[in-house]
Design a protein around this motif. Structure first.
Motif, PDB file in Angstrom:
ATOM      1  N   THR A  60      -4.389   9.317  -3.066  1.00 51.05           N
ATOM      2  CA  THR A  60      -4.051   8.739  -1.769  1.00 51.05           C
ATOM      3  C   THR A  60      -5.297   8.652  -0.902  1.00 51.05           C
ATOM      4  O   THR A  60      -5.528   7.643  -0.212  1.00 51.05           O
ATOM      5  CB  THR A  60      -2.986   9.590  -1.053  1.00 51.05           C
ATOM      6  OG1 THR A  60      -1.824   9.692  -1.876  1.00 51.05           O
ATOM      7  CG2 THR A  60      -2.602   8.977   0.286  1.00 51.05           C
ATOM      8  N   ILE A 120      -7.376   5.744  -2.002  1.00 47.27           N
ATOM      9  CA  ILE A 120      -6.793   4.467  -1.584  1.00 47.27           C
ATOM     10  C   ILE A 120      -7.171   4.158  -0.133  1.00 47.27           C
ATOM     11  O   ILE A 120      -7.488   3.009   0.216  1.00 47.27           O
ATOM     12  CB  ILE A 120      -5.258   4.484  -1.772  1.00 47.27           C
ATOM     13  CG1 ILE A 120      -4.917   4.484  -3.269  1.00 47.27           C
ATOM     14  CG2 ILE A 120      -4.602   3.294  -1.074  1.00 47.27           C
ATOM     15  CD1 ILE A 120      -3.454   4.738  -3.582  1.00 47.27           C
ATOM     16  N   ALA A 124       0.810  -1.222   0.000  1.00 48.05           N
ATOM     17  CA  ALA A 124       0.000   0.000   0.000  1.00 48.05           C
ATOM     18  C   ALA A 124       0.848   1.279   0.000  1.00 48.05           C
ATOM     19  O   ALA A 124       0.619   2.167  -0.834  1.00 48.05           O
ATOM     20  CB  ALA A 124      -0.978  -0.015   1.174  1.00 48.05           C
ATOM     21  N   ILE A 146       1.024   4.045  -3.127  1.00 45.06           N
ATOM     22  CA  ILE A 146       0.782   5.474  -2.927  1.00 45.06           C
ATOM     23  C   ILE A 146       1.968   6.288  -3.444  1.00 45.06           C
ATOM     24  O   ILE A 146       1.797   7.317  -4.107  1.00 45.06           O
ATOM     25  CB  ILE A 146       0.514   5.778  -1.436  1.00 45.06           C
ATOM     26  CG1 ILE A 146      -0.840   5.181  -1.021  1.00 45.06           C
ATOM     27  CG2 ILE A 146       0.537   7.287  -1.170  1.00 45.06           C
ATOM     28  CD1 ILE A 146      -1.130   5.267   0.461  1.00 45.06           C
TER      29      ILE A 146
END
Length: 393
Positions: free
Chosen positions: A368, A371, A351, A355
């Motif tokens: 971001t 996400i 992750a 990003i």
């Protein structure tokens, strides 16, 4: 005699606390000065993301080694040596401050953390079978405390040390010295009484259990959220126009709120033990907090930091408890915890890296925010599946 037993128990809990403090600073100390290090070393955001992703991936990759290492060396020596490795890797950053040195030390710290986490989790299950939740709360609080102080003071150290970011990162290794001395001095390996179920030495293989896989996925998603925020929240705040110390304070606020929650929520879970209801509630609150991120105002990022800090303070300790809840004996506790932490941390390594890649591509943290929302949605789905699997047992 009872007073001596209480004193001994208190020292063991203190040792757990001190070791657990060391499980985050090697990773979370990078976030507050990430932009500064990136500019100093002339590397991309994606490359900087590796300083989080590599140790987190190692936390997963090497977690299965916890079972054989603990069996061979025992709780006392295993954790003493691994804590020393965290300290050595972190202090080394003071003397070797190249990008490659940061990668190597991140790998070594991640290796040690990966094995300590499931060993401590299993030790708590074994040593405190009737008081697991509050001691897990101490463990969770300590990891949060380590994250909080490293997030809060790394930027301050950077200013105090005249912009020496290597010293600001490496100084956190000193925590490991105190921890390893106390653990070695206070914790003794002793043979545990075997129950009838344990004498057979039978344990369900978590890798062949659907519920174990669902717990793993949940743990990986909540850990992805934590490491994404600790790596990129300061950068998101800088994008809002804040100066470095103020932006770092946003991350500090989130981790301090998480710290307070690490004390309160496990105690409340002990009184109201339905894990699924807790997870549903926290995820809904988390979705609200992540939605506030989209408001283009300075107050919104502060509000989101408070809400998400509270949410993280519950998601992590529950994630530690879930495999222990399902374990029928100490061997299962060790193997299920090892599997969940192994797969979960490996998942969460990607992750922050994603990003960083997206930020390099777009030069904006707009995606971001999306996400973070997606992580909560996927977490909610995993909890619904977990609930159905538990009800069908």
């Amino acid at each position: 005699m009872k007073q001596r037993s209480k004193w001994s128990t208190g020292l063991i809990i203190l040792a757990i606390f001190l070791v657990s403090i060391n499980l985050r600073p090697a990773v979370t100390s990078v976030g507050p000065i990430l932009s500064t290090i990136r500019e100093s070393l002339h590397v991309s955001s994606t490359q900087m993301s590796l300083l989080t992703s590599i140790p987190v991936f190692c936390m997963g990759l090497f977690a299965p080694l916890a079972v054989p290492i603990q069996k061979k060396y025992g709780y006392r020596l295993s954790i003493t040596l691994l804590t020393a490795l965290i300290g050595l890797a972190t202090v080394t950053r003071i003397f070797f401050s190249s990008y490659s040195a940061l990668i190597i030390t991140s790998f070594l710290a991640g290796f040690a953390i990966s094995i300590i986490s499931p060993i401590i989790n299993a030790y708590i299950k074994q040593r405190f079978p009737t008081r697991m939740e509050p001691v897990i709360g101490v463990y969770s609080f300590a990891t949060g405390f380590g994250a909080a102080i490293s997030a809060g003071f790394t930027g301050i150290f950077y200013k105090s040390f005249n912009g020496n970011w290597a010293l600001s990162l490496g100084i956190w290794g000193l925590l490991a010295i105190v921890a390893m001395i106390c653990w070695f001095g206070f914790v003794k390996d002793a043979p545990m009484r075997k129950s009838s179920t344990e004498q057979t030495d039978l344990a369900r293989n978590p890798w062949k259990n659907k519920l174990a896989w669902t717990i793993l996925i949940y743990f990986g998603l909540q850990t992805s959220l934590f490491f994404s925020l600790t790596t990129w929240l300061t950068s998101m705040a800088l994008e809002q126009g804040m100066v470095l110390l103020t932006a770092g304070s946003v991350l500090t606020l989130m981790t301090v709120v998480q710290l307070v929650g690490n004390i309160l929520i496990p105690s409340l879970i002990n009184r109201y033990p339905d894990r699924i209801i807790w997870l549903h509630s926290l995820i809904v609150i988390g979705i609200i907090g992540s939605a506030i991120f989209f408001i283009d105002s300075v107050w919104a990022i502060w509000a989101s930091a408070i809400i998400l800090g509270f949410v993280l303070s519950g998601l992590f300790p529950i994630g530690l408890m879930l495999p222990l809840d399902e374990a029928k004996n100490n061997r299962e506790a060790n193997e299920w915890s090892s599997m969940v932490l192994s797969g979960g941390f490996m998942m969460s390594a990607f992750a922050p890296l994603i990003i960083g890649f997206v930020y390099d591509w777009t030069t904006s943290h707009y995606f971001t925010r999306w996400i973070i929302v997606i992580l909560f949605i996927l977490m909610s789905i995993s909890v619904f599946i977990m609930q159905k699997q538990k009800n069908s047992v």
